[in-house]
Design a protein around this motif. Structure first.
Motif, PDB file in Angstrom:
ATOM      1  N   ASP A  78       5.470  13.459   1.275  1.00  0.00           N
ATOM      2  CA  ASP A  78       5.720  12.426   2.282  1.00  0.00           C
ATOM      3  C   ASP A  78       4.746  12.547   3.451  1.00  0.00           C
ATOM      4  O   ASP A  78       4.268  11.543   3.972  1.00  0.00           O
ATOM      5  CB  ASP A  78       7.155  12.531   2.801  1.00  0.00           C
ATOM      6  CG  ASP A  78       8.173  12.004   1.806  1.00  0.00           C
ATOM      7  OD1 ASP A  78       7.755  11.325   0.845  1.00  0.00           O
ATOM      8  OD2 ASP A  78       9.371  12.273   1.997  1.00  0.00           O
ATOM      9  N   ASP A  79       4.444  13.787   3.838  1.00  0.00           N
ATOM     10  CA  ASP A  79       3.516  13.985   4.953  1.00  0.00           C
ATOM     11  C   ASP A  79       2.123  13.470   4.617  1.00  0.00           C
ATOM     12  O   ASP A  79       1.446  12.858   5.457  1.00  0.00           O
ATOM     13  CB  ASP A  79       3.444  15.480   5.317  1.00  0.00           C
ATOM     14  CG  ASP A  79       4.693  15.958   6.036  1.00  0.00           C
ATOM     15  OD1 ASP A  79       5.454  15.099   6.526  1.00  0.00           O
ATOM     16  OD2 ASP A  79       4.895  17.185   6.104  1.00  0.00           O
ATOM     17  N   VAL A  80       1.692  13.699   3.367  1.00  0.00           N
ATOM     18  CA  VAL A  80       0.369  13.231   2.948  1.00  0.00           C
ATOM     19  C   VAL A  80       0.345  11.707   2.880  1.00  0.00           C
ATOM     20  O   VAL A  80      -0.637  11.067   3.282  1.00  0.00           O
ATOM     21  CB  VAL A  80      -0.037  13.849   1.596  1.00  0.00           C
ATOM     22  CG1 VAL A  80      -1.313  13.204   1.074  1.00  0.00           C
ATOM     23  CG2 VAL A  80      -0.222  15.351   1.743  1.00  0.00           C
ATOM     24  N   VAL A  81       1.429  11.104   2.384  1.00  0.00           N
ATOM     25  CA  VAL A  81       1.506   9.643   2.331  1.00  0.00           C
ATOM     26  C   VAL A  81       1.385   9.057   3.734  1.00  0.00           C
ATOM     27  O   VAL A  81       0.641   8.098   3.969  1.00  0.00           O
ATOM     28  CB  VAL A  81       2.815   9.184   1.660  1.00  0.00           C
ATOM     29  CG1 VAL A  81       3.008   7.673   1.848  1.00  0.00           C
ATOM     30  CG2 VAL A  81       2.800   9.519   0.180  1.00  0.00           C
TER      31      VAL A  81
ATOM     32  N   LEU B 227       0.831  -1.201   0.000  1.00  0.00           N
ATOM     33  CA  LEU B 227       0.000   0.000   0.000  1.00  0.00           C
ATOM     34  C   LEU B 227       0.870   1.259   0.000  1.00  0.00           C
ATOM     35  O   LEU B 227       0.641   2.196  -0.775  1.00  0.00           O
ATOM     36  CB  LEU B 227      -0.923  -0.002   1.211  1.00  0.00           C
ATOM     37  CG  LEU B 227      -1.852   1.214   1.343  1.00  0.00           C
ATOM     38  CD1 LEU B 227      -2.807   1.292   0.165  1.00  0.00           C
ATOM     39  CD2 LEU B 227      -2.621   1.157   2.662  1.00  0.00           C
ATOM     40  N   GLU B 228       1.876   1.295   0.862  1.00  0.00           N
ATOM     41  CA  GLU B 228       2.751   2.465   0.933  1.00  0.00           C
ATOM     42  C   GLU B 228       3.494   2.664  -0.387  1.00  0.00           C
ATOM     43  O   GLU B 228       3.627   3.795  -0.868  1.00  0.00           O
ATOM     44  CB  GLU B 228       3.750   2.321   2.076  1.00  0.00           C
ATOM     45  CG  GLU B 228       4.637   3.550   2.230  1.00  0.00           C
ATOM     46  CD  GLU B 228       5.512   3.502   3.467  1.00  0.00           C
ATOM     47  OE1 GLU B 228       6.245   4.470   3.700  1.00  0.00           O
ATOM     48  OE2 GLU B 228       5.453   2.493   4.199  1.00  0.00           O
TER      49      GLU B 228
ATOM     50  N   THR C   9       4.362   5.625  -5.457  1.00  0.00           N
ATOM     51  CA  THR C   9       4.514   5.501  -6.907  1.00  0.00           C
ATOM     52  C   THR C   9       3.619   6.491  -7.642  1.00  0.00           C
ATOM     53  O   THR C   9       3.959   6.957  -8.743  1.00  0.00           O
ATOM     54  CB  THR C   9       4.195   4.060  -7.363  1.00  0.00           C
ATOM     55  OG1 THR C   9       5.086   3.165  -6.699  1.00  0.00           O
ATOM     56  CG2 THR C   9       4.352   3.910  -8.863  1.00  0.00           C
ATOM     57  N   ARG C  10       2.483   6.854  -7.045  1.00  0.00           N
ATOM     58  CA  ARG C  10       1.579   7.819  -7.692  1.00  0.00           C
ATOM     59  C   ARG C  10       2.237   9.178  -7.873  1.00  0.00           C
ATOM     60  O   ARG C  10       1.868   9.934  -8.770  1.00  0.00           O
ATOM     61  CB  ARG C  10       0.298   8.008  -6.860  1.00  0.00           C
ATOM     62  CG  ARG C  10      -0.540   6.766  -6.776  1.00  0.00           C
ATOM     63  CD  ARG C  10      -1.946   7.024  -6.307  1.00  0.00           C
ATOM     64  NE  ARG C  10      -2.059   7.854  -5.128  1.00  0.00           N
ATOM     65  CZ  ARG C  10      -3.184   8.033  -4.447  1.00  0.00           C
ATOM     66  NH1 ARG C  10      -4.279   7.420  -4.858  1.00  0.00           N
ATOM     67  NH2 ARG C  10      -3.224   8.794  -3.384  1.00  0.00           N
ATOM     68  N   ALA C  11       3.200   9.497  -7.019  1.00  0.00           N
ATOM     69  CA  ALA C  11       3.978  10.742  -7.115  1.00  0.00           C
ATOM     70  C   ALA C  11       3.097  11.992  -7.144  1.00  0.00           C
ATOM     71  O   ALA C  11       3.441  12.996  -7.734  1.00  0.00           O
ATOM     72  CB  ALA C  11       4.873  10.710  -8.355  1.00  0.00           C
TER      73      ALA C  11
END
Length: 210
Positions: free
Chosen positions: A146-149, A134-135, A140-142
């Protein structure tokens, strides 16, 4: 099944944590005849490549609130500080005409759709094969920082906890197999006796000619 047998449409609900694949599965399903996307209203900004009226109806909060207060939504929810809602009239018209409507919503939306139209809803939850997968998909969607991920990964735990509220669960290890599984679910649900509004008349006619 005879084409003469009228059928009420299905509200096919797909939910998953962000990045688990429901949007890809939905886009593949929409290549099939007889199913159309429910286009939600949202207050979130458009992402790159999205079009108003095709992906979402993008509105401001004032407009959304007005529609909500007019009872225009079958369901609405707040997700990551943005509002999402499904308008009632086009869905009801499609179901009555025997067309299936696809919903890409979170667990809150799925729950509210059940409350509004329980007999019409078929709910499918899409799970990722692992937290690591999942991560990786999110990165990969770019599209997100990083904070949103990290925020979406935290949100995934809350979303996944509601898996038992769904009729079916598909683990998206392979996208082609997952699409095939959801298509099989849809095919079976289209044949459910209670959805075939013209079946009684068909059987009566059949019996009369035996």
């Amino acid at each position: 099944m005879s084409k003469a047998i009228a059928r009420r449409g299905i509200m096919l609900v797909l939910s998953s944590p962000s990045g688990a694949g429901k949007t890809t599965i939905a886009s593949r399903l929409l290549e099939d005849p007889g199913i159309e996307l429910s286009i939600s209203h949202t207050t979130r900004p458009k992402r790159k490549g999205e079009k108003d009226g095709k992906d979402y109806h993008f509105v401001d909060r004032e407009t959304f609130t007005r529609l909500r207060d007019q009872d225009a939504f079958l369901e609405w929810a707040v997700v990551f500080d943005n509002y999402y809602g499904t308008t009632r009239k086009p869905v009801e018209e499609a179901l009555a005409a025997g067309r299936d409507v696809l919903f890409d919503v979170d667990w809150q939306g799925a729950r509210k759709l059940r409350e509004s139209a329980k007999d019409d809803v078929v709910a499918v939850f899409i799970l990722p094969p692992s937290a690591a997968a999942l991560e990786q998909r999110l990165r990969t969607r770019a599209e997100d920082s990083d904070d949103v991920v990290k925020r979406r990964m935290r949100g995934a735990s809350n979303e996944i906890q509601h898996w038992e509220e769904y009729d079916y669960v598909v683990v998206n290890t392979d996208i082609d197999q997952s699409v095939a599984s959801v298509r099989a679910i849809l095919a079976a649900e289209r044949l459910r006796r209670t959805r075939l509004s013209g079946l009684k008349g068909f059987v009566q006619t059949l019996l009369a000619t035996l």
